[in-house]
Design a protein around this motif. Structure first.
Motif, PDB file in Angstrom:
ATOM      1  N   ALA A  34       0.834  -1.198   0.000  1.00  0.00           N
ATOM      2  CA  ALA A  34       0.000   0.000   0.000  1.00  0.00           C
ATOM      3  C   ALA A  34       0.873   1.253   0.000  1.00  0.00           C
ATOM      4  CB  ALA A  34      -0.936  -0.007   1.201  1.00  0.00           C
ATOM      5  N   HIS A  82      -3.881  10.098   4.414  1.00  0.00           N
ATOM      6  CA  HIS A  82      -4.894  10.429   5.425  1.00  0.00           C
ATOM      7  C   HIS A  82      -5.843  11.524   4.933  1.00  0.00           C
ATOM      8  CE1 HIS A  82      -2.747   8.518   9.167  1.00  0.00           C
ATOM      9  NE2 HIS A  82      -3.086   7.651   8.246  1.00  0.00           N
ATOM     10  N   ILE A  85      -8.570  10.116   2.955  1.00  0.00           N
ATOM     11  CA  ILE A  85      -9.611   9.485   3.782  1.00  0.00           C
ATOM     12  C   ILE A  85     -10.591  10.570   4.242  1.00  0.00           C
ATOM     13  CG2 ILE A  85     -10.125   8.310   5.963  1.00  0.00           C
ATOM     14  CD1 ILE A  85      -7.405   6.943   5.786  1.00  0.00           C
ATOM     15  N   ILE A  86     -10.030  11.677   4.737  1.00  0.00           N
ATOM     16  CA  ILE A  86     -10.856  12.756   5.267  1.00  0.00           C
ATOM     17  C   ILE A  86     -11.769  13.324   4.177  1.00  0.00           C
ATOM     18  CG2 ILE A  86     -10.774  15.102   6.200  1.00  0.00           C
ATOM     19  CD1 ILE A  86      -8.171  14.275   7.642  1.00  0.00           C
ATOM     20  N   LEU A 104     -10.669   1.881   3.927  1.00  0.00           N
ATOM     21  CA  LEU A 104     -10.389   2.936   4.896  1.00  0.00           C
ATOM     22  C   LEU A 104      -9.409   2.487   5.985  1.00  0.00           C
ATOM     23  CD1 LEU A 104     -12.942   5.397   6.418  1.00  0.00           C
ATOM     24  CD2 LEU A 104     -11.266   4.287   7.880  1.00  0.00           C
ATOM     25  N   ALA A 105      -9.674   1.346   6.608  1.00  0.00           N
ATOM     26  CA  ALA A 105      -8.817   0.880   7.705  1.00  0.00           C
ATOM     27  C   ALA A 105      -7.390   0.688   7.203  1.00  0.00           C
ATOM     28  CB  ALA A 105      -9.360  -0.425   8.279  1.00  0.00           C
ATOM     29  N   GLU A 106      -7.283   0.067   6.035  1.00  0.00           N
ATOM     30  CA  GLU A 106      -5.962  -0.223   5.480  1.00  0.00           C
ATOM     31  C   GLU A 106      -5.223   1.071   5.137  1.00  0.00           C
ATOM     32  OE1 GLU A 106      -8.792  -1.682   4.781  1.00  0.00           O
ATOM     33  OE2 GLU A 106      -8.455  -3.832   5.142  1.00  0.00           O
ATOM     34  N   LEU A 108      -5.666   3.976   6.563  1.00  0.00           N
ATOM     35  CA  LEU A 108      -5.290   4.611   7.820  1.00  0.00           C
ATOM     36  C   LEU A 108      -3.964   4.017   8.340  1.00  0.00           C
ATOM     37  CD1 LEU A 108      -7.844   5.197  10.708  1.00  0.00           C
ATOM     38  CD2 LEU A 108      -5.389   5.269  10.963  1.00  0.00           C
ATOM     39  N   VAL A 109      -3.888   2.693   8.359  1.00  0.00           N
ATOM     40  CA  VAL A 109      -2.674   2.033   8.853  1.00  0.00           C
ATOM     41  C   VAL A 109      -1.496   2.284   7.905  1.00  0.00           C
ATOM     42  CG1 VAL A 109      -1.642  -0.170   9.490  1.00  0.00           C
ATOM     43  CG2 VAL A 109      -4.037   0.270  10.035  1.00  0.00           C
ATOM     44  N   ALA A 110      -1.750   2.287   6.609  1.00  0.00           N
ATOM     45  CA  ALA A 110      -0.673   2.554   5.641  1.00  0.00           C
ATOM     46  C   ALA A 110      -0.085   3.940   5.885  1.00  0.00           C
ATOM     47  CB  ALA A 110      -1.197   2.432   4.209  1.00  0.00           C
ATOM     48  N   ASP A 112      -0.076   5.605   8.706  1.00  0.00           N
ATOM     49  CA  ASP A 112       0.703   5.543   9.950  1.00  0.00           C
ATOM     50  C   ASP A 112       2.048   4.852   9.722  1.00  0.00           C
ATOM     51  OD1 ASP A 112      -1.248   6.828  11.379  1.00  0.00           O
ATOM     52  OD2 ASP A 112      -2.122   5.013  12.235  1.00  0.00           O
TER      53      ASP A 112
ATOM     54  N   HIS B  82      -6.613   5.721  16.555  1.00  0.00           N
ATOM     55  CA  HIS B  82      -6.771   5.175  15.204  1.00  0.00           C
ATOM     56  C   HIS B  82      -7.409   3.785  15.230  1.00  0.00           C
ATOM     57  CE1 HIS B  82      -3.778   8.052  12.971  1.00  0.00           C
ATOM     58  NE2 HIS B  82      -4.826   8.657  13.485  1.00  0.00           N
ATOM     59  N   ILE B  86     -10.754   2.223  13.222  1.00  0.00           N
ATOM     60  CA  ILE B  86     -10.762   0.980  12.443  1.00  0.00           C
ATOM     61  C   ILE B  86     -11.849   0.036  12.943  1.00  0.00           C
ATOM     62  CG2 ILE B  86      -9.410  -1.101  11.931  1.00  0.00           C
ATOM     63  CD1 ILE B  86      -6.903   0.701  11.984  1.00  0.00           C
ATOM     64  N   LEU B 104     -14.942  11.110  12.617  1.00  0.00           N
ATOM     65  CA  LEU B 104     -13.862  10.316  12.035  1.00  0.00           C
ATOM     66  C   LEU B 104     -12.676  11.176  11.595  1.00  0.00           C
ATOM     67  CD1 LEU B 104     -14.242   7.315   9.646  1.00  0.00           C
ATOM     68  CD2 LEU B 104     -12.522   9.062   9.188  1.00  0.00           C
ATOM     69  N   ALA B 105     -12.937  12.209  10.808  1.00  0.00           N
ATOM     70  CA  ALA B 105     -11.845  13.045  10.287  1.00  0.00           C
ATOM     71  C   ALA B 105     -11.057  13.656  11.446  1.00  0.00           C
ATOM     72  CB  ALA B 105     -12.398  14.149   9.394  1.00  0.00           C
ATOM     73  N   LEU B 108      -8.932  11.074  13.200  1.00  0.00           N
ATOM     74  CA  LEU B 108      -7.767  10.726  12.392  1.00  0.00           C
ATOM     75  C   LEU B 108      -6.655  11.779  12.594  1.00  0.00           C
ATOM     76  CD1 LEU B 108      -8.079   9.591   8.678  1.00  0.00           C
ATOM     77  CD2 LEU B 108      -5.991  10.380   9.738  1.00  0.00           C
ATOM     78  N   ASP B 112      -2.889  11.619  14.482  1.00  0.00           N
ATOM     79  CA  ASP B 112      -1.648  12.052  13.825  1.00  0.00           C
ATOM     80  C   ASP B 112      -0.941  13.126  14.655  1.00  0.00           C
ATOM     81  OD1 ASP B 112      -2.000  10.331  11.724  1.00  0.00           O
ATOM     82  OD2 ASP B 112      -2.846  11.813  10.359  1.00  0.00           O
ATOM     83  N   CYS B 146       2.440  -1.077  13.208  1.00  0.00           N
ATOM     84  CA  CYS B 146       1.629  -0.866  12.000  1.00  0.00           C
ATOM     85  C   CYS B 146       1.530  -2.141  11.176  1.00  0.00           C
ATOM     86  CB  CYS B 146       2.207   0.272  11.162  1.00  0.00           C
ATOM     87  SG  CYS B 146       2.073   1.871  11.977  1.00  0.00           S
ATOM     88  N   LEU B 149      -1.043  -4.232  12.868  1.00  0.00           N
ATOM     89  CA  LEU B 149      -2.406  -3.759  12.648  1.00  0.00           C
ATOM     90  C   LEU B 149      -2.897  -4.120  11.251  1.00  0.00           C
ATOM     91  CD1 LEU B 149      -2.125  -0.247  14.320  1.00  0.00           C
ATOM     92  CD2 LEU B 149      -3.729  -2.058  14.979  1.00  0.00           C
ATOM     93  N   MET B 150      -1.989  -4.007  10.267  1.00  0.00           N
ATOM     94  CA  MET B 150      -2.378  -4.326   8.900  1.00  0.00           C
ATOM     95  C   MET B 150      -2.649  -5.823   8.766  1.00  0.00           C
ATOM     96  SD  MET B 150      -2.993  -2.713   6.113  1.00  0.00           S
ATOM     97  CE  MET B 150      -2.084  -1.551   5.100  1.00  0.00           C
ATOM     98  N   THR B 153      -6.021  -6.671   9.924  1.00  0.00           N
ATOM     99  CA  THR B 153      -7.144  -6.455   8.997  1.00  0.00           C
ATOM    100  C   THR B 153      -7.235  -7.606   7.988  1.00  0.00           C
ATOM    101  OG1 THR B 153      -5.949  -5.227   7.272  1.00  0.00           O
ATOM    102  CG2 THR B 153      -6.797  -3.935   9.099  1.00  0.00           C
TER     103      THR B 153
END
Lengths: 324, 324
Positions: A34, A82, A85-86, A104-106, A108-110, A112, B82, B86, B104-105, B108, B112, B146, B149-150, B153
């Motif tokens: 990603a 990010h 996403i917003i 979205l989840a992926e 967000l983590v990408a 980060d 975050h 998710i 959400l925004a 996020l 960050d 990270c 977390l990925m 998912t």
């Protein structure tokens, strides 16, 4: 206005790409994939090139800052992931945004993970005290970027927030990091405080010029050139500099037109067309373009007295005359 | 099994809270407000306390690491903000999650921003080369987080992903950072490589024990004690260690029950009740509790030879016996 120039920093693009790969990995996991999809093919690489050229302008070498510069690009692209996403933007750089492609989840983590890869790159090389100084300057800029992004969510749909608020958001969201990229490059190359502070101001003014032009792009460029969706700002009800400049001076009928658009619910294409008409009629597009030119001029003025600033001067031209 | 102990590190909690305020700000902006709401009142402060006690265990002082420890807590809480986006978790620490409260925004961006405040704190104090070393170790752990977390998912809903995969995810998601918190504290206090590597392994094993107990909490604690929603893992179809241990040894009828739950669509309360029954019948809860105890034992074994590890030994006990 457009000047034909060979893109600045062409020499360094392959070196920067190699550094990016070194810090992000080869795609062995979903996270790496990603990140690679977001990074490649790269965009303008403006921030890392500013970092490299600032180091060179004070007598340093590209080698001293390549990893740091690649780290700044990772952090910038992480913020774009990010951002999309917003704004629920499906398109970035002419291809599907990370959120659109991976979820979205992926995404967000990408973002980060890419951000942490970027910081690892910042901290990787050079003399300890210089690296720490340059990293602190950069992290501070990223904190300001987050403040700018948050402020942006607050003024969504608010045509009365004022031109100065939007300029502050630009300063925080864009100019802080372009300024830090320049200052950090100079610090890593051993610049004097006067030099690296001048380069910070240079980078900030260049960033402002760049961002003002960016706000103008939906009204001056075709989608296929910017790789973005022209209607995105309007669809997200984000008051931009030209919209606020127009609102300040528009007559009642045009004010009402803008108010309707920024109340939301209008079809994005119609909203974009109506906004364009008001922006043209009020002279807001010309006024914004002039503001970008002033920022570019102030950026150039900061270069006086540096050993070798030819490339930095050219970067101002390309940032302020951008068509994509 | 529960041992009555005064909470470890009580002395340092107010000092850590002051540091957190220093790095996050006083709430003058929406970004600061959202970060403060996520940080205060604080949770167990496990990671910063591990950092402080590790420094002390090798002869250092709390002063040497307080800012760094606060930075680690910021980074941890940023990851929770975050995480709750998710998992769409409305509750964290018994109150509304940031996403639930701010949107959400905003959540996020708050994550960050808090993350960058944390990194600023990491880079703020101490001798340059020690700070850089400790920061690199910590950033590497966050990169692994990270990745975890990925990976999480990817295995959502997959009861066949295997116990070792879930253990790897725990290692990456939780144990890497608890290990880094200990190692960084020791590095900042001037520990020898043998010492800070032992403390890293100690922190990793403690983190594993902590996380395994965390996976057991939905089946052993009341919601009002954990401050979480007991049905969250099941509602998110996230295969946990006890669920996979059960799946490995369950008879066909129980396997089918788990398969139904992890296919999704079941009412979360019913799903949680069915899972609980299977986990009890198969002895998976007992087995997982034993695994946590083994990790705790391995953590304690790493403390041999350190000048003063009384508090670290007590932290193992509270992490492995946690009821919330």
């Amino acid at each position: 206005m457009s000047v034909a120039v060979t893109p600045v920093g062409t020499t360094y693009v392959p070196l920067l790409e190699a550094e990016l790969l070194r810090w992000v990995g080869s795609g062995d996991s979903l996270l790496e994939l990603a990140c690679l999809d977001a990074l490649f093919p790269p965009g303008k690489l403006l921030r890392p090139l500013l970092c490299v050229e600032s180091a060179k302008a004070v007598g340093g070498t590209a080698d001293q800052v390549l990893a740091f510069a690649a780290g700044i690009e990772c952090l910038h692209v992480a913020s774009l992931i990010h951002d999309d996403i917003i704004d629920q933007d499906p398109v970035r750089r002419g291809r599907a945004s990370t959120a659109e492609q991976y979820g979205l989840a992926e995404a967000l983590v990408a973002g980060d993970g890419l951000s942490m890869a970027g910081i690892a790159a910042l901290l990787s090389s050079g003399a300890d005290e210089r690296v720490l100084h340059a990293a602190r300057v950069t992290i501070e800029a990223l904190r300001r970027m987050c403040h700018g992004l948050m402020r942006e969510t607050e003024i969504r749909g608010d045509l009365n927030c004022g031109v100065s608020t939007v300029l502050n958001v630009m300063q925080a969201k864009t100019a802080a990091l372009t300024g830090a990229a320049c200052q950090a490059g100079a610090i890593l190359a051993g610049a004097s405080p006067q030099q690296h502070q001048a380069l910070r101001r240079y980078g900030e003014q260049l960033g402002m010029a760049f961002q003002i032009r960016d706000d103008l792009l939906p009204y001056t460029a075709e989608d296929h050139i910017t790789g973005k969706t022209a209607t995105s700002d309007v669809a997200n009800l984000q008051p931009t500099l030209p919209a606020l400049l127009a609102y300040e001076t528009a007559d009642e009928a045009d004010r009402n037109r803008l108010t309707t658009v920024f109340r939301g619910g209008t079809d994005p294409v119609a909203a974009h067309r109506d906004t364009f008409a008001v922006l043209t009629r009020t002279g807001a597009l010309t006024k914004a373009a002039r503001m970008a030119a002033s920022c570019a001029e102030r950026a150039r003025a900061e270069l006086t007295g540096l050993p070798d600033s030819t490339q930095l001067a050219r970067l101002v031209t390309s940032a302020a005359d951008r068509r994509r």
